[in-house]
Design a protein around this motif. Structure first.
Motif, PDB file in Angstrom:
ATOM      1  N   VAL A 253       1.017  -6.524  -9.435  1.00 30.64           N
ATOM      2  CA  VAL A 253       0.328  -7.681  -8.632  1.00 30.64           C
ATOM      3  C   VAL A 253       0.254  -8.888  -9.187  1.00 30.64           C
ATOM      4  CG1 VAL A 253      -2.069  -7.261  -9.248  1.00 30.64           C
ATOM      5  CG2 VAL A 253      -1.520  -7.645  -7.048  1.00 30.64           C
TER       6      VAL A 253
ATOM      7  N   GLY B 257       3.486  -7.705  -6.002  1.00 31.12           N
ATOM      8  CA  GLY B 257       2.673  -7.506  -5.053  1.00 31.12           C
ATOM      9  C   GLY B 257       1.784  -6.354  -5.040  1.00 31.12           C
ATOM     10  N   LYS B 258       0.821  -6.243  -4.021  1.00 28.89           N
ATOM     11  CA  LYS B 258       0.281  -4.902  -4.007  1.00 28.89           C
ATOM     12  C   LYS B 258       0.902  -3.650  -3.932  1.00 28.89           C
ATOM     13  CE  LYS B 258      -3.928  -7.309  -2.289  1.00 28.89           C
ATOM     14  NZ  LYS B 258      -4.730  -7.590  -1.125  1.00 28.89           N
TER      15      LYS B 258
ATOM     16  N   HIS C  91       9.015  -5.236  -8.397  1.00 30.38           N
ATOM     17  CA  HIS C  91       8.418  -5.861  -7.354  1.00 30.38           C
ATOM     18  C   HIS C  91       6.957  -6.367  -7.485  1.00 30.38           C
ATOM     19  CE1 HIS C  91      10.983  -3.127  -5.020  1.00 30.38           C
ATOM     20  NE2 HIS C  91      11.050  -2.254  -5.854  1.00 30.38           N
TER      21      HIS C  91
ATOM     22  N   ALA D 298       0.040  -0.744  -3.009  1.00 30.27           N
ATOM     23  CA  ALA D 298      -0.254   0.185  -2.026  1.00 30.27           C
ATOM     24  C   ALA D 298       0.468  -0.426  -0.559  1.00 30.27           C
ATOM     25  CB  ALA D 298      -1.602  -0.152  -1.301  1.00 30.27           C
ATOM     26  N   GLN D 299       0.919  -1.582  -0.590  1.00 28.77           N
ATOM     27  CA  GLN D 299       1.864  -2.166   0.424  1.00 28.77           C
ATOM     28  C   GLN D 299       3.212  -1.927   0.154  1.00 28.77           C
ATOM     29  OE1 GLN D 299       0.618  -6.280   0.926  1.00 28.77           O
ATOM     30  NE2 GLN D 299      -1.207  -5.547   1.542  1.00 28.77           N
ATOM     31  N   ILE D 300       3.502  -1.813  -1.050  1.00 33.71           N
ATOM     32  CA  ILE D 300       4.972  -1.935  -1.563  1.00 33.71           C
ATOM     33  C   ILE D 300       5.555  -0.500  -1.615  1.00 33.71           C
ATOM     34  CG2 ILE D 300       6.808  -2.172  -3.323  1.00 33.71           C
ATOM     35  CD1 ILE D 300       4.890  -4.786  -3.899  1.00 33.71           C
TER      36      ILE D 300
ATOM     37  N   LEU E  51       0.091   8.209  -1.906  1.00 34.57           N
ATOM     38  CA  LEU E  51       1.092   7.300  -1.575  1.00 34.57           C
ATOM     39  C   LEU E  51       2.201   7.804  -2.095  1.00 34.57           C
ATOM     40  CD1 LEU E  51      -0.258   3.983  -1.566  1.00 34.57           C
ATOM     41  CD2 LEU E  51       0.462   4.955   0.566  1.00 34.57           C
TER      42      LEU E  51
ATOM     43  N   TYR F 192      -2.909   5.755  -4.955  1.00 34.03           N
ATOM     44  CA  TYR F 192      -1.526   5.757  -5.535  1.00 34.03           C
ATOM     45  C   TYR F 192      -0.764   7.363  -5.570  1.00 34.03           C
ATOM     46  CZ  TYR F 192      -2.698   0.874  -6.843  1.00 34.03           C
ATOM     47  OH  TYR F 192      -3.057  -0.354  -6.644  1.00 34.03           O
TER      48      TYR F 192
ATOM     49  N   PRO G 128       4.916   2.359   0.363  1.00 32.23           N
ATOM     50  CA  PRO G 128       5.559   2.980   1.598  1.00 32.23           C
ATOM     51  C   PRO G 128       7.067   2.432   1.975  1.00 32.23           C
ATOM     52  CG  PRO G 128       3.332   2.404   1.815  1.00 32.23           C
ATOM     53  CD  PRO G 128       3.737   1.774   0.281  1.00 32.23           C
ATOM     54  N   GLN G 129       7.106   1.231   1.614  1.00 32.97           N
ATOM     55  CA  GLN G 129       8.468   0.592   1.953  1.00 32.97           C
ATOM     56  C   GLN G 129       9.614   1.184   0.958  1.00 32.97           C
ATOM     57  OE1 GLN G 129       8.119  -3.679   1.645  1.00 32.97           O
ATOM     58  NE2 GLN G 129       5.994  -3.705   2.553  1.00 32.97           N
TER      59      GLN G 129
END
Length: 213
Positions: free
Chosen positions: A90, A116-117, A114, A119-121, A147, A144, A123-124
């Motif tokens: 992050v 960023g957060k 990557h 938790a958002q990355i 996820l 995590y 799933p992508q």
């Protein structure tokens, strides 16, 4: 409160294959220039991560918590041919140092960074992982875990760092920090998961090895 006495840590380092020259420089620069340098995996744990990766020969690795890139470089040493490691952090201010050493290590084509957060990355990411290393905000470990579980192949492994949290996990609950309490909740969650096998290692600040059945 340190889990491993300094004399034992020094003995372990003495009988562990030395850091590469590049990792030594990364270690030193982190301690000279970056806040909270104790977050670096370091010599013995770095070698452990490298050996686990070399045993598994994973095609895909996910790291949650890049920091300055030390652990990513160690984990990437065991990647299979055409293997790939995704690493997430992050803190964009650390990207320059981690990217510089990853490139110097000749791993630019094997490591995808990557920012960023997580938790958002996560799933992508359209990947099936053989190995996941969690070393990020302690309160997020449980999330995590959930996820990454469906993205982890059967027989794959999760490594979770800092699960002993400076030894605070054995203190009375009232004396534990919020991070220590989060680690206790996390290890209890993993042990209670009937889909998993667990092994808690007293390596450095504690590493839990979790195998997906």
């Amino acid at each position: 409160m340190e889990v491993i006495p300094p004399e034992i840590q020094a003995f372990a380092e003495k009988y562990t294959t030395p850091e590469t020259e590049l990792l030594y420089r990364l270690h030193r620069e982190t301690y000279l220039k970056v806040d909270q340098p104790h977050m670096l995996s370091g010599h013995v744990q770095g070698r452990f991560l490298s050996m686990v990766s070399q045993m598994l020969r994973p095609a895909r690795i996910l790291e949650i918590g890049t920091y300055t890139g030390y652990s990513a470089i160690c984990l990437a040493q065991g990647l299979a041919e055409n293997g790939l490691l995704h690493t997430i952090d992050v803190n964009e201010e650390l990207e320059e140092i981690s990217s510089r050493y990853i490139t110097e290590a000749g791993l630019r084509q094997k490591i995808v960074q990557h920012t960023g957060k997580a938790a958002q990355i996560i799933p992508q990411l359209d990947e099936v992982f053989d190995l996941v290393f969690i070393d990020a905000d302690k309160a997020g470990y449980g999330a995590y875990y959930d996820l990454v579980w469906e993205k982890l192949r059967p027989g794959g492994f999760i490594l979770a760092d800092n699960v002993l949290y400076h030894g605070e996990v054995v203190l009375p609950e009232a004396a534990q920090s919020n991070n220590a309490k989060a680690m206790v909740r996390f290890v209890e969650k993993a042990v209670a998961d009937g889909r998993a096998e667990t092994l808690l290692l007293s390596l450095r600040d504690g590493v839990m090895l979790i195998r997906k059945k």
